[in-house]
Design a protein around this motif. Structure first.
Motif, PDB file in Angstrom:
ATOM      1  N   SER A  76     -31.617  39.967  76.584  1.00 32.14           N
ATOM      2  CA  SER A  76     -31.314  41.100  77.461  1.00 32.14           C
ATOM      3  C   SER A  76     -29.827  41.145  77.823  1.00 32.14           C
ATOM      4  N   GLN A  77     -29.201  39.960  77.980  1.00 34.02           N
ATOM      5  CA  GLN A  77     -27.760  39.931  78.281  1.00 34.02           C
ATOM      6  C   GLN A  77     -26.946  40.461  77.117  1.00 34.02           C
ATOM      7  N   LEU A  78     -27.313  40.055  75.897  1.00 35.14           N
ATOM      8  CA  LEU A  78     -26.600  40.547  74.723  1.00 35.14           C
ATOM      9  C   LEU A  78     -26.858  42.037  74.501  1.00 35.14           C
ATOM     10  N   LYS A  79     -28.057  42.444  74.731  1.00 30.93           N
ATOM     11  CA  LYS A  79     -28.419  43.845  74.518  1.00 30.93           C
ATOM     12  C   LYS A  79     -27.654  44.764  75.455  1.00 30.93           C
ATOM     13  N   GLY A  80     -27.280  44.275  76.628  1.00 29.11           N
ATOM     14  CA  GLY A  80     -26.585  45.106  77.599  1.00 29.11           C
ATOM     15  C   GLY A  80     -25.090  45.213  77.381  1.00 29.11           C
ATOM     16  N   LEU A  81     -24.571  44.533  76.365  1.00 31.62           N
ATOM     17  CA  LEU A  81     -23.129  44.566  76.130  1.00 31.62           C
ATOM     18  C   LEU A  81     -22.693  45.875  75.480  1.00 31.62           C
ATOM     19  N   ARG A  82     -21.434  46.241  75.756  1.00 37.31           N
ATOM     20  CA  ARG A  82     -20.819  47.397  75.096  1.00 37.31           C
ATOM     21  C   ARG A  82     -19.669  46.870  74.243  1.00 37.31           C
ATOM     22  N   ALA A  83     -19.738  47.093  72.938  1.00 38.36           N
ATOM     23  CA  ALA A  83     -18.777  46.493  72.013  1.00 38.36           C
ATOM     24  C   ALA A  83     -17.979  47.561  71.276  1.00 38.36           C
ATOM     25  N   LEU A  84     -16.732  47.223  70.977  1.00 43.03           N
ATOM     26  CA  LEU A  84     -15.839  48.098  70.215  1.00 43.03           C
ATOM     27  C   LEU A  84     -15.331  47.329  69.003  1.00 43.03           C
ATOM     28  N   VAL A  85     -15.472  47.921  67.825  1.00 40.21           N
ATOM     29  CA  VAL A  85     -14.994  47.319  66.577  1.00 40.21           C
ATOM     30  C   VAL A  85     -13.857  48.179  66.036  1.00 40.21           C
ATOM     31  N   ILE A  86     -12.696  47.546  65.786  1.00 37.29           N
ATOM     32  CA  ILE A  86     -11.515  48.279  65.332  1.00 37.29           C
ATOM     33  C   ILE A  86     -11.064  47.704  63.993  1.00 37.29           C
ATOM     34  N   ASP A  87     -11.107  48.526  62.956  1.00 40.48           N
ATOM     35  CA  ASP A  87     -10.640  48.110  61.630  1.00 40.48           C
ATOM     36  C   ASP A  87     -10.322  49.375  60.836  1.00 40.48           C
ATOM     37  N   ASP A  88      -9.253  49.323  60.058  1.00 38.75           N
ATOM     38  CA  ASP A  88      -8.861  50.517  59.309  1.00 38.75           C
ATOM     39  C   ASP A  88      -9.667  50.698  58.027  1.00 38.75           C
ATOM     40  N   ILE A  89     -10.507  49.715  57.677  1.00 32.60           N
ATOM     41  CA  ILE A  89     -11.357  49.832  56.481  1.00 32.60           C
ATOM     42  C   ILE A  89     -12.798  50.072  56.911  1.00 32.60           C
ATOM     43  N   ARG A  90     -13.367  51.157  56.426  1.00 28.69           N
ATOM     44  CA  ARG A  90     -14.695  51.584  56.868  1.00 28.69           C
ATOM     45  C   ARG A  90     -15.757  50.531  56.586  1.00 28.69           C
TER      46      ARG A  90
END
Length: 625
Positions: A76-90
């Motif tokens: 539940s702790q992991l599920k509640g996280l908000r993550a951003l992934v930044i990379d110029d390659i799709r």
């Protein structure tokens, strides 16, 4: 100064410690996506590399080798996280998204570049950010982290990991400049990435109250939280000691900070941040030689440590050794190739009148940040100022005109443009244009800006003959820097002195650059001379004026104690002086920076006074001896 505890030599990192940071190897899964970057250059055998490779760049108890790993976070702790992934390659964005999804993290946003990432972060904060180092043209991952910290866009406990295909020491050291929570080298195995994220998140979840207080600059509260967690048990001890020392330094509690740094080194003697912390305490306490010796030793063992370079530069600026500061800044820029290092090198080169080095370094910074979100008009303004010093006013106006045209609504940039134009038109003997620029400069006097921008405005005011206004702006800049940090104070005073000297005000320049602690030490010496001449009351009055200027200076404290003791021996015990002696002796005893024999004799004097014995104790030391 004999017996100084500040003089403990720095220890090298042990192989066992470095082994705790060894890289995990891929365990299968999807093949790595080919990158445009050249093949990974291995540098495991290069000096200093073991301290960085695949390591969390924050210090956690996981590196100690004797503490159990933190518990796994719940689903539940992991599920509640908000993550951003930044990379110029799709493909890489998709791969990292799938990896996070395997850990039950559902709220995942993808961004192809830094500008898109910042827009997403401004809309709502993220608990976790994974950024590639190379993000294509413009801003790289390190510059992005620098910008987020500068703009305070990372929430308390927010994690930022840099991922790169390059493991060379130059790249890793450059990334370490902004203290990410981790630096991972591609190809990154799923298990390795998730273990690192989970370990960092577990720490931040448990210590959330402490992180929140420190992030909000509530240092008293942050200190109390650190003490509470440390009493609860040994978990995250190193991280807590690190933040405890940060709070103590921010509160000016140098005695306590020194004890905390020593406690951290007892846990593990190779922790460079603690050794640098002791050097900072030595500097604050007036033990310049001990601070210099410790920092020199650190940089000999770890030539890629940005914090050690910064403090050594601050020390040299405070003592007026601009040439020495430039040599150190140049070494730092060579070992840590970042725009932050080049900018610092350029600033000091300008102070040293080495305009060629300043021009080269600033040209590099302006080029590196031209399309980055960390682009700053101050870089072009300083380059323009260097151009003026090199006798090229036309280039100076071209540089600042470009910035002003692209930022018409930015008051600070327009103020800098007015400052450069005043000086350039004056140098070209175009008096009408110079007068028009001076009118624009007058409007800039009230613009809110950081100290060094204010000093460039003051320099232009002196050029325009507005001496009173220039002095007012300069004084405001120097006072503002005192409230920011000791490093900012030292560099601002040095630049202020140059501005005044360039304007022909040599006497004022000498007064501005003077270190208050050194000034206090001289006043304490004068007070001792008054004491020897029998002017006891005057000596007490003089040392009372010196103490507030340098309350942590070992020499000033020692002189005050001896003046108070001698005065009370001959004129009777005064409760106020007795209390000050007791407090000062306690501080000198705890920190261990005073000569032990002298400290012993002063304690003997105090005991005689407290016992009501009137005869003098033999061999009371002279302050000037």
């Amino acid at each position: 100064m004999r017996g100084s505890a500040c003089r403990v030599s720095s220890c090298r990192a042990s192989n066992a410690t470095r082994g705790a940071h060894r890289a995990s190897t891929p365990t299968g899964g999807r093949p790595p996506v080919p990158r445009r970057a050249p093949p990974v250059q291995r540098a495991r055998n290069r000096p200093g590399f073991g301290a960085f490779q695949h390591a969390s760049l924050r210090h956690s108890d996981a590196t100690l080798g004797h503490h159990p790993e933190p518990p796994m976070l719940t689903a539940s702790q992991l599920k509640g996280l908000r993550a951003l992934v930044i990379d110029d390659i799709r493909e890489m964005r998709s791969m990292l998204r799938d990896t996070l999804a395997e850990a039950q993290i559902k709220d995942i946003v993808l961004a192809p570049d830094a500008r898109t990432a910042v827009e997403s972060i401004r809309s709502a904060p993220f608990n976790l950010i994974l950024s590639d180092y190379d993000l294509g043209p413009g801003t790289d991952g390190q510059q992005l982290l620098e910008y987020l910290r500068q703009e305070r866009l990372l929430p308390p406990g927010g994690l930022f990991f840099i991922i790169s295909a390059d493991s060379t020491i130059d790249r890793v050291a450059s990334a370490a400049e902004m203290l990410p929570d981790g630096y991972l080298v591609k190809p990154v195995a799923t298990e390795q990435l998730l273990n690192r994220i989970e370990e960092a998140l577990a720490r931040h979840v448990e210590l959330r109250p402490m992180y929140a207080a420190v992030h909000a600059a509530r240092f008293d509260e942050g200190l109390a939280q650190c003490e509470r967690f440390l009493k609860a048990g040994p978990r995250f001890r190193v991280e807590l000691l690190r933040h405890m020392s940060m709070c103590q330094v921010a509160l000016g509690r140098w005695d306590d900070a020194l004890l905390t740094y020593r406690a951290a080194l007892k846990v593990r003697s190779s922790m460079t941040w603690a050794s640098i912390g002791i050097a900072r305490c030595c500097l604050a306490m007036g033990d310049i030689d001990a601070a210099r010796q410790r920092l020199t030793t650190i940089l000999k063992d770890r030539p890629y440590h940005a914090g050690a370079y910064d403090l050594l530069i601050e020390l040299l600026e405070r003592t007026g050794d601009v040439e020495g500061a430039l040599k150190v800044a140049t070494r730092a820029a060579e070992h840590i190739p970042s725009s932050v290092r080049s900018r610092r090198q350029a600033e000091i080169a300008y102070l040293a009148d080495d305009f060629e080095i300043a021009d080269t370094a600033l040209t590099k910074v302006v080029r590196q940040t031209a399309n980055a979100i960390t682009r700053d008009s101050r870089n072009s303004a300083l380059l323009a100022q260097v151009s003026l010093a090199r006798g090229d006013p036309k280039r100076a106006m071209q540089l600042i005109a470009k910035e002003a045209s692209e930022r018409p609504g930015d008051a600070r940039t327009q103020a800098l443009a007015a400052a450069i134009d005043v000086q350039a038109w004056t140098a070209l003997r175009r008096h009408d244009e110079a007068a028009d620029a001076a009118k624009r400069l007058e409007r800039a006097f009230g613009v809110e800006a950081e100290p060094r921008t204010r000093l460039l405005i003051a320099k232009a005011a002196f050029t325009a003959g507005m001496t009173a206004q220039g002095m007012k702006v300069l004084d405001e800049a120097v006072k503002a820097a005192e409230g920011i940090s000791t490093a900012e104070n030292a560099s601002t005073r040095a630049l202020a002195a140059k501005v005044l000297a360039d304007a022909g005000m040599t006497e004022q320049a000498t007064g501005v650059v003077a270190d208050r602690s050194e000034e206090a030490a001289k006043e304490a010496e004068a007070a001792v001379r008054k004491l020897r001449a029998g002017a006891f009351d005057e000596a007490v009055e003089m040392v009372n004026l010196a103490l507030p200027k340098a309350p942590e200076h070992t020499g000033v404290l020692t002189a005050a104690v001896e003046i108070y003791l001698m005065t009370m021996r001959l004129k009777g015990v005064r409760p106020d002086l007795l209390a000050q002696v007791q407090a000062a002796l306690t501080r000198l005893r705890v920190r261990g920076t005073a000569d032990p024999d002298r400290l012993k004799r002063m304690n003997a004097y105090l005991q005689k006074l407290e016992a009501g014995v009137s005869e003098p104790v033999a061999e009371m030391p002279d302050v000037a001896s």
